[in-house]
Scaffold this active site. Structure first.
Site, short mmCIF file in Angstrom:
data_model
loop_
_atom_site.label_atom_id
_atom_site.label_comp_id
_atom_site.label_asym_id
_atom_site.label_seq_id
_atom_site.Cartn_x
_atom_site.Cartn_y
_atom_site.Cartn_z
N LYS A 22 37.04 7.89 71.64
CA LYS A 22 36.24 9.11 71.79
C LYS A 22 36.39 9.67 73.21
O LYS A 22 36.59 10.88 73.38
CB LYS A 22 34.76 8.80 71.53
CG LYS A 22 33.82 9.91 71.95
CD LYS A 22 32.37 9.58 71.71
CE LYS A 22 31.65 8.82 72.79
NZ LYS A 22 31.18 9.62 73.92
N ASN A 23 36.26 8.81 74.21
CA ASN A 23 36.20 9.31 75.59
C ASN A 23 37.56 9.72 76.16
O ASN A 23 37.64 10.19 77.29
CB ASN A 23 35.49 8.31 76.50
CG ASN A 23 33.99 8.29 76.22
OD1 ASN A 23 33.48 9.16 75.50
ND2 ASN A 23 33.29 7.32 76.77
N CYS A 126 19.78 13.51 80.63
CA CYS A 126 19.99 12.95 79.30
C CYS A 126 19.37 11.57 79.27
O CYS A 126 18.84 11.10 80.26
CB CYS A 126 21.46 12.93 78.93
SG CYS A 126 22.30 11.44 79.32
N ARG A 131 22.29 12.10 85.70
CA ARG A 131 23.66 12.56 85.50
C ARG A 131 23.96 13.95 86.07
O ARG A 131 24.18 14.91 85.33
CB ARG A 131 24.02 12.49 84.01
CG ARG A 131 23.84 11.10 83.45
CD ARG A 131 24.30 10.99 82.02
NE ARG A 131 25.74 10.86 81.90
CZ ARG A 131 26.38 10.90 80.74
NH1 ARG A 131 25.72 11.09 79.64
NH2 ARG A 131 27.68 10.76 80.69
N ASP A 316 29.32 1.13 79.19
CA ASP A 316 29.24 1.49 77.76
C ASP A 316 29.20 0.26 76.85
O ASP A 316 29.07 0.40 75.63
CB ASP A 316 30.42 2.40 77.36
CG ASP A 316 30.30 3.79 77.97
OD1 ASP A 316 29.22 4.13 78.48
OD2 ASP A 316 31.30 4.53 77.94
N ARG A 408 28.04 9.89 66.50
CA ARG A 408 28.71 10.57 67.61
C ARG A 408 29.90 9.76 68.10
O ARG A 408 30.86 10.32 68.61
CB ARG A 408 27.74 10.75 68.79
CG ARG A 408 26.62 11.70 68.50
CD ARG A 408 25.85 11.98 69.75
NE ARG A 408 26.68 12.76 70.69
CZ ARG A 408 26.19 13.40 71.72
NH1 ARG A 408 24.91 13.37 71.98
NH2 ARG A 408 26.98 14.09 72.51
C1 EPZ Z 1 31.84 9.03 81.26
O1 EPZ Z 1 30.71 9.82 81.58
C2 EPZ Z 1 31.72 8.64 79.82
N1 EPZ Z 1 31.70 9.84 78.98
C3 EPZ Z 1 30.47 7.81 79.61
O2 EPZ Z 1 30.42 7.39 78.27
C4 EPZ Z 1 30.53 6.58 80.52
O3 EPZ Z 1 29.32 5.86 80.41
C5 EPZ Z 1 30.73 7.01 81.97
O4 EPZ Z 1 31.91 7.85 82.07
C6 EPZ Z 1 30.91 5.85 82.92
O5 EPZ Z 1 31.99 5.06 82.51
C7 EPZ Z 1 32.84 10.36 78.54
O6 EPZ Z 1 33.92 9.92 78.89
C8 EPZ Z 1 32.76 11.50 77.60
P1 EPZ Z 1 30.59 9.43 85.48
P2 EPZ Z 1 30.66 10.67 82.92
O7 EPZ Z 1 30.79 10.78 86.05
O8 EPZ Z 1 32.01 11.13 83.26
C9 EPZ Z 1 27.20 9.80 88.86
C10 EPZ Z 1 29.41 7.01 76.15
O9 EPZ Z 1 28.44 6.31 75.73
N2 EPZ Z 1 27.64 11.19 89.08
O10 EPZ Z 1 31.67 8.43 85.63
O11 EPZ Z 1 29.59 11.67 82.76
C11 EPZ Z 1 26.56 9.60 87.50
O12 EPZ Z 1 25.21 10.02 87.51
C12 EPZ Z 1 29.30 7.78 77.45
O13 EPZ Z 1 30.47 7.16 75.53
C13 EPZ Z 1 27.10 11.90 90.14
O14 EPZ Z 1 26.25 11.40 90.90
O15 EPZ Z 1 30.18 9.54 83.94
C14 EPZ Z 1 26.73 8.12 87.31
O16 EPZ Z 1 25.74 7.43 88.02
C15 EPZ Z 1 27.94 7.85 78.04
N3 EPZ Z 1 27.51 13.20 90.32
C16 EPZ Z 1 28.08 7.85 87.96
O17 EPZ Z 1 28.34 8.95 88.83
C17 EPZ Z 1 28.44 13.78 89.51
O18 EPZ Z 1 28.76 14.97 89.74
C18 EPZ Z 1 29.26 7.73 86.99
O19 EPZ Z 1 29.25 8.83 86.09
C19 EPZ Z 1 28.98 13.04 88.44
C20 EPZ Z 1 28.57 11.74 88.25
#
Ligand code: EPZ
Length: 429
Positions: A22-23, A126, A131, A316, A408
């Site tokens: 999915k991701n 969320c 996030r 995840d 999902r």
């Molecule tokens: C991706 O989300 C995945 N989603 C998530 O999978 C996964 O949990 C996550 O990466 C971490 O591996 C998809 O690929 C569609 P991040 P993403 O940006 O990209 C902080 C699932 O269940 N951050 O790596 O949104 C954030 O708050 C989902 O399939 C900022 O502070 O995650 C978090 O603490 C849920 N500012 C950390 O970075 C930003 O601008 C990592 O988030 C962006 C992120």
């Protein structure tokens, strides 16, 4: 609303085919916006999130044709989709859509790179944490986009096109890295991305972008370099297997006992999780066809784990591991370092008899001899599936409500587990 009914206590034996990730699918579909030619994606999973993103891209004028829909087609084979963004008719991604799927915010990168502007709703909070998108915005600014925030929308403009730049992420972000990569492919000059996410899905997207004519090197390492090109072309790409689905079923087998081949799974995509499952007492064997997981009779051993960006233990799979540890012979500790509020499953696991205490970002799980079925529900995808894992080992009946979360991200979950002997069925409302 559909529910899933599980009667626990059956061991799992057989084969589970692993779907496309999915991701990776979601950013790959979004990458289709970068070219006016057709991008063909194979091994696309049948998931609600894919359908939703299809609608969101449709709003920008993208044509998506799904092949392999005919009846009689192998239900386990992934789909092939043709994405054609010949003309982008709208550069706005409205609140109603982005609020339903956070990843759709990432359209900002290809829209600005190709059209010079985008207006994308902020995704908002969320169920697993705040996030924010500040790092995605920072990356776009580093490539010369002017950013304004107005009425809950991020408005990004680069009328003369994006230009290469240096992006240093202060923390690892998957979405930030996808965004930076996509934007940099069409920027003038060279972009360096430091502290990039090393997740296999990032490398898969880079691989596809290179097939489309991009010049990306270093994807899968913390330093990615992109030489911008004038335009990208169509390509054909097969989505890599879903490492989170793989890890989830591996933990389900470790939980119930039995012997299951996770077909098409690739061990290097989730080595940290497989190591943990092995330490917990299951036997993990790589074969030519995939990964075999077996546990016969032995007790589950308690484990201490912290989540971390790839190649660490994935956030995840945190909820699923917690479900597994509820039955361990002793006390485990699981620390969540990526999202500050990803413990919604704790209360629901407790309804099945689990003993879990939360202290800040660490859960202490005291293993119990038995779990008992109960009605449960969860507020996100991975939390929901952790309840399924616990239910498979619980005595009696569990009903998991709000199944749309599972839909999902898990393709044909009840069919895959049912084929291995689980007593599981979907109850339609
Ligand atoms: C991706 O989300 C995945 N989603 C998530 O999978 C996964 O949990 C996550 O990466 C971490 O591996 C998809 O690929 C569609 P991040 P993403 O940006 O990209 C902080 C699932 O269940 N951050 O790596 O949104 C954030 O708050 C989902 O399939 C900022 O502070 O995650 C978090 O603490 C849920 N500012 C950390 O970075 C930003 O601008 C990592 O988030 C962006 C992120």
């Amino acid at each position: 609303m559909d529910r899933i009914r599980i009667v626990g206590g059956q061991r799992l034996n057989g084969t589970i085919p692993i779907s496309g990730a999915k991701n990776a699918t979601l950013p790959l579909m979004i990458a289709g916006l970068l070219t006016d030619e057709t991008l063909i994606l194979e091994n696309v999973p049948r998931l609600a999130d894919v359908v939703l993103l299809q609608r969101i891209l449709g709003n920008h004028g993208v044509d998506i044709m799904i092949a392999g829909k005919r009846s009689g087609a192998d239900p386990n084979g992934g789909r092939t989709i043709h994405i054609s963004a010949k003309q982008i008719v709208d550069t706005t991604a409205p609140y109603e859509m982005v609020s339903q799927m956070r990843a759709s915010f990432w359209v900002i990168a290809p829209l600005v790179a190709r059209m010079g502007e985008a207006r994308v709703s902020m995704p908002g909070g969320c169920a697993i944490g705040t996030r924010p998108v500040d790092l995605l915005i920072m990356a776009m600014q580093a490539l010369g986009a002017e950013i304004e925030i107005d009425g809950g929308y991020v408005i990004a403009r680069a009328k003369k096109g994006l230009r290469g730049g240096r992006i240093v992420f202060p923390k690892v972000t998957v979405g930030g890295t996808h965004t930076a990569l996509m934007a940099a492919t069409l920027a003038r000059g060279t972009t360096e991305i430091e502290n990039a996410a090393r997740e296999p899905e990032v490398a898969d997207v880079a691989d596809c972008l290179n097939k489309m004519g991009a010049r990306i090197s270093g994807a899968g390492t913390p330093r990615i370099v992109v030489e911008g090109v004038d335009r990208l072309n169509g390509a054909r790409h097969s989505v890599l297997p879903d490492r989170i689905e793989t890890g989830t079923y591996a933990m389900a087998v470790a939980m119930t006992g039995g012997d299951v081949l996770l077909q098409n799974a690739r061990a290097p995509l989730l080595q940290a999780a497989l190591d943990v499952i092995g330490r917990a007492g299951a036997t993990v064997t790589e074969t030519n066809e995939g990964i075999r997981i077996a546990r016969n009779g032995s007790d589950l051993r308690p484990i201490d784990v912290s989540t971390a960006p790839f190649p660490g233990f994935p956030t995840d799979l945190q909820a699923q591991l917690m479900a597994l540890m509820t039955r361990a012979d002793g006390t485990s500790h699981i620390t969540e370092t990526i999202f500050e509020n990803r413990f919604m499953h704790v209360q629901e696991l407790a309804r099945l008899g689990a003993r879990i205490q939360l202290h800040g970002d660490t859960a202490t799980i005291e293993g119990v001899k038995r779990l008992r079925g109960a009605p449960v529900m969860a507020t996100d995808l991975r939390a929901s599936v952790s309840l399924v894992i616990a239910a498979l080992a619980a005595e009696g009946e569990t009903t998991v409500n709000r199944v749309y979360h599972l839909d999902r991200g898990f393709e044909r979950l009840e069919a895959k587990l049912g084929a291995c002997g689980a007593q599981i069925e979907r109850l339609s409302a």
